[in-house]
Design an enzyme around this catalytic site. Structure first.
Site, PDB file in Angstrom:
ATOM      1  N   GLU A  42       0.887  -1.166   0.000  1.00 41.68           N
ATOM      2  CA  GLU A  42       0.000   0.000   0.000  1.00 41.68           C
ATOM      3  C   GLU A  42       0.926   1.217   0.000  1.00 41.68           C
ATOM      4  OE1 GLU A  42      -2.833   0.239   3.324  1.00 41.68           O
ATOM      5  OE2 GLU A  42      -2.518   2.412   3.297  1.00 41.68           O
ATOM      6  N   ARG A  46       1.121  10.219   0.961  1.00 49.78           N
ATOM      7  CA  ARG A  46       1.608  11.230   1.913  1.00 49.78           C
ATOM      8  C   ARG A  46       2.788  11.966   1.320  1.00 49.78           C
ATOM      9  NH1 ARG A  46       1.261   7.750   7.560  1.00 49.78           N
ATOM     10  NH2 ARG A  46      -0.752   6.835   7.014  1.00 49.78           N
ATOM     11  N   LYS A 130     -11.169  -1.266   6.645  1.00 48.96           N
ATOM     12  CA  LYS A 130      -9.939  -1.171   7.432  1.00 48.96           C
ATOM     13  C   LYS A 130     -10.321  -0.738   8.854  1.00 48.96           C
ATOM     14  CE  LYS A 130      -6.162   2.251   7.438  1.00 48.96           C
ATOM     15  NZ  LYS A 130      -5.102   2.887   6.644  1.00 48.96           N
TER      16      LYS A 130
END
Ligand code: 3PG
Length: 217
Positions: A42, A46, A130
């Site tokens: 993943e 950011r 999640k």
């Protein structure tokens, strides 16, 4: 495609959450994960390297299932999808991003930590979520309690997952895999320690196999 993606994530057991400062590190990183037997990543949005990193991995290391993480805006989502992200993860649940992702035929895994958030996600047909931030939100005890009424929902706990608590999470029937940054920490990527990352991936893959009694490889 969605089914395959979830099956692949489940097989991996622990999905490395990766933040790359330089897209040039993407392929060595993906190769290290593949060598270590954890062929999934993943890549978080950011940093501005995320989209290019995903595109490079898709092109040069296609055996690694590559998703986008920390997808918070429509711009980030479009960049992720154009780069070829095979799944999209977010820390929270954003219905409009969910719809746009699903319309593109790509799995969307939103972060949730309350019954209300779970039900909002279920209302648009999502049942693979999640649990974030897993440890800070109450850990295994909280997830066990949250799972009880929502029998069709499967969770990917992320946030504070370590080799020491992975077993307790994967033992929950509602958990299909976990996410964690410990396999590919930023300081090791910055140091170019891809062999070290491959070793940690290998240890983690072995741990997942031992937890699941060797049924999954
Ligand atoms: C994050 O917030 O970076 C991811 O959810 C991973 O969390 P972790 O760094 O605690 O594994």
């Amino acid at each position: 495609m969605m089914k395959n993606c979830f099956a692949e994530l489940e097989k991996t057991g622990l999905v490395p959450v990766v933040t790359l400062e330089n897209a040039a590190d993407a392929v060595p990183l993906a190769s290290a994960l593949l060598r270590g037997g954890l062929p999934a990543a993943e890549i978080t949005f950011r940093t501005s390297a995320a989209a290019r990193a995903i595109a490079l991995i898709r092109e040069r290391e296609p055996e690694v299932l590559t998703g986008a993480g920390t997808v918070l805006t429509k711009d980030a989502l479009r960049d992720a999808l154009s780069a070829g992200a095979q799944f999209v993860v977010a820390p929270g649940f954003n219905p409009s991003l969910a719809e746009e992702t699903l319309a593109a035929g790509v799995p969307y895994i939103p972060g949730v930590m309350t019954p209300t958030e779970i039900e909002a996600a279920m209302a648009i047909g999502l049942c693979t979520l999640k649990f974030f931030p897993a440890e800070a939100a109450g850990g295994v005890k909280m997830l066990k309690a949250l799972s009880a009424p929502y029998r069709t929902v499967r969770f990917m706990p992320t946030g504070g997952i370590t080799p020491d608590n992975l077993r307790a999470y994967l033992a929950l029937p509602s958990v299909f895999c976990c996410g964690g940054s410990f396999v590919a920490e930023g300081r090791r990527i910055a140091a170019g320690d891809f062999d070290g990352i491959a070793d940690t991936a290998r240890d983690t893959a072995a741990l997942v196999r031992s937890i699941r009694g060797g049924d999954h490889v």
